[in-house]
Design a protein around this motif. Structure first.
Motif, short mmCIF file in Angstrom:
data_model
loop_
_atom_site.label_atom_id
_atom_site.label_comp_id
_atom_site.label_asym_id
_atom_site.label_seq_id
_atom_site.Cartn_x
_atom_site.Cartn_y
_atom_site.Cartn_z
N SER A 15 41.71 38.26 59.15
CA SER A 15 41.02 39.55 59.09
C SER A 15 40.00 39.63 57.97
O SER A 15 39.16 40.53 57.96
N SER A 38 48.71 40.91 57.21
CA SER A 38 49.99 41.47 56.76
C SER A 38 49.98 42.96 56.51
O SER A 38 50.99 43.62 56.63
N TYR A 155 49.44 28.83 41.67
CA TYR A 155 48.68 28.87 42.94
C TYR A 155 48.33 27.46 43.42
O TYR A 155 48.56 27.11 44.58
N THR A 190 34.98 36.06 48.63
CA THR A 190 35.82 36.73 49.64
C THR A 190 36.39 38.02 49.04
O THR A 190 36.32 38.23 47.82
N1 LIG Z 1 38.38 32.54 47.97
C1 LIG Z 1 38.38 31.38 47.36
O1 LIG Z 1 37.65 31.15 46.36
C2 LIG Z 1 39.24 30.26 47.89
C3 LIG Z 1 39.01 28.96 47.40
C4 LIG Z 1 39.78 27.91 47.88
C5 LIG Z 1 40.75 28.16 48.83
N2 LIG Z 1 40.97 29.44 49.28
C6 LIG Z 1 42.00 29.63 50.29
O2 LIG Z 1 41.39 30.18 51.43
C7 LIG Z 1 42.32 31.04 52.11
C8 LIG Z 1 41.71 32.42 52.29
O3 LIG Z 1 41.38 32.94 51.02
P1 LIG Z 1 40.50 34.28 50.92
O4 LIG Z 1 39.91 34.30 49.56
O5 LIG Z 1 39.64 34.39 52.11
O6 LIG Z 1 41.65 35.39 51.00
P2 LIG Z 1 41.56 37.00 51.09
O7 LIG Z 1 40.14 37.44 51.11
O8 LIG Z 1 42.46 37.53 50.04
O9 LIG Z 1 42.21 37.28 52.53
C9 LIG Z 1 43.57 36.96 52.71
C10 LIG Z 1 43.95 37.16 54.15
O10 LIG Z 1 45.32 36.74 54.30
C11 LIG Z 1 46.10 37.81 54.83
N3 LIG Z 1 47.46 37.70 54.31
C12 LIG Z 1 47.86 37.75 53.02
N4 LIG Z 1 49.20 37.60 52.95
C13 LIG Z 1 49.65 37.45 54.22
C14 LIG Z 1 50.92 37.26 54.80
N5 LIG Z 1 52.04 37.18 54.05
N6 LIG Z 1 51.01 37.15 56.15
C15 LIG Z 1 49.90 37.22 56.93
N7 LIG Z 1 48.67 37.39 56.44
C16 LIG Z 1 48.53 37.52 55.09
C17 LIG Z 1 45.36 39.06 54.41
O11 LIG Z 1 45.70 40.16 55.26
P3 LIG Z 1 46.02 41.64 54.61
O12 LIG Z 1 44.84 42.01 53.79
O13 LIG Z 1 46.27 42.50 55.79
O14 LIG Z 1 47.24 41.42 53.76
C18 LIG Z 1 43.91 38.61 54.59
O15 LIG Z 1 43.55 38.62 55.96
C19 LIG Z 1 43.59 31.00 51.28
O16 LIG Z 1 44.46 30.01 51.79
C20 LIG Z 1 43.09 30.61 49.90
O17 LIG Z 1 44.11 30.00 49.16
C21 LIG Z 1 40.25 30.48 48.83
#
Ligand SMILES: NC(=O)c1ccc[n+]([C@@H]2O[C@H](COP(=O)([O-])OP(=O)(O)OC[C@H]3O[C@@H](n4cnc5c(N)ncnc54)[C@H](OP(=O)(O)O)[C@@H]3O)[C@@H](O)[C@H]2O)c1
Length: 249
Positions: A15, A38, A155, A190
């Motif tokens: 999402s 979630s 993390y 993000t």
């Molecule tokens: N952003 C970065 O700089 C970065 C860098 C490297 C890797 N990553 C990885 O990329 C992925 C996405 O990161 P992001 O920054 O895009 O995250 P984000 O913007 O925080 O979005 C997180 C998403 O995960 C959902 N979520 C969280 N807990 C959940 C659960 N227990 N069950 C089901 N859904 C859940 C959230 O839904 P709700 O809002 O409804 O809870 C939301 O859709 C992650 O694996 C992160 O570790 C991110």
């Protein structure tokens, strides 16, 4: 014709942020996409509307990946709507940064519950129903594993665990034709990164300075890489870690 026509995908955390970028890219290649989230119903509805507005098929399912019953419901509802799941993207994760001495048991269980137990439960549910052909798993990790940055022990260690599970699952599931790879983004703009205060901070400036391509990632940088890994173009790739980080690792 798209590369993923007639396939069904589940994108956890689809999402927002990187997961949303991946969901959009898979749908653009013709996959029907179930978005698991979630808490934030509106963001999930918006993601579905965006995919449908571009002519794709999508479904939002509220399912906490750390709960086996909810993961079961996620796969059942997706199968009911779109048929068996060919593509699982384990993208949902939670993160926070603190010194090792400051890690609480509560935060340990929150991060390991979502980031490690979650993918175990979804991979189990996926394998149980995986079609005999074209089944594949993509686990989203982080290129930060290469840096061992102070403050990131909790993390980053969840993502190291997921990387190891990816390589082992690739061997265990190969006999059933299931490919398993990891996709490791670098720092990406993000919702999650913004709510942690990363974007615009000194930390972000340091990350940009250490990235050869000279900027933060965007969800649309990551989505097409997932679409490639899910497609037949990657049919000979399994147990691999693909970095999408502007050269930052
Ligand atoms: N952003 C970065 O700089 C970065 C860098 C490297 C890797 N990553 C990885 O990329 C992925 C996405 O990161 P992001 O920054 O895009 O995250 P984000 O913007 O925080 O979005 C997180 C998403 O995960 C959902 N979520 C969280 N807990 C959940 C659960 N227990 N069950 C089901 N859904 C859940 C959230 O839904 P709700 O809002 O409804 O809870 C939301 O859709 C992650 O694996 C992160 O570790 C991110």
């Amino acid at each position: 014709m798209g590369k993923l026509v007639s396939r069904t995908a589940v994108v956890t955390g689809g999402s927002k942020g990187i997961g949303r970028g991946i969901a959009l890219a898979l749908a653009a290649e013709g996959a029907s996409v179930a978005i698991a989230y979630s808490r934030d119903d509106q963001a999930a509805k918006d993601a579905v509307a965006e995919i449908e507005g571009r002519g794709g098929r999508a479904l939002a399912v509220r399912a906490d990946v750390s709960r086996a019953d909810q993961v079961g419901d996620l796969f059942a509802r997706t199968a009911q709507e779109f048929g068996p799941v060919h593509i699982l993207v384990n993208n949902a994760a939670v993160f926070s940064f603190q010194q090792l001495t400051e890690i609480t048991q509560e935060e340990f269980h929150r991060q390991y519950g979502t980031n490690v137990l979650g993918p175990v439960l979804t991979m189990q549910a996926f394998a149980e129903q995986a079609p005999a052909e074209k089944a594949t798993i993509i686990n989203v990790t982080t290129s930060g594993i290469a840096h061992n940055n102070p403050g990131a022990a909790l993390y980053t260690s969840t993502k190291s665990a997921l990387t190891t599970m990816t390589r082992i699952a690739a061997k265990e599931l190969a006999g059933r034709g299931i490919r398993v790879n990891a996709l490791a983004p670098g720092a990406t703009d993000t919702e999650g990164a913004r709510s942690l205060g990363v974007i615009g901070s000194d930390m972000a400036n340091e990350l940009i300075a250490s990235t050869p391509l000279g900027r933060l990632g965007r969800p649309e940088d990551i989505g097409p890489v997932a679409a490639f890994l899910a497609s037949d173009d990657a049919a000979w790739i399994t147990g691999e870690v693909i970095h999408a980080d502007g050269g930052g690792h």
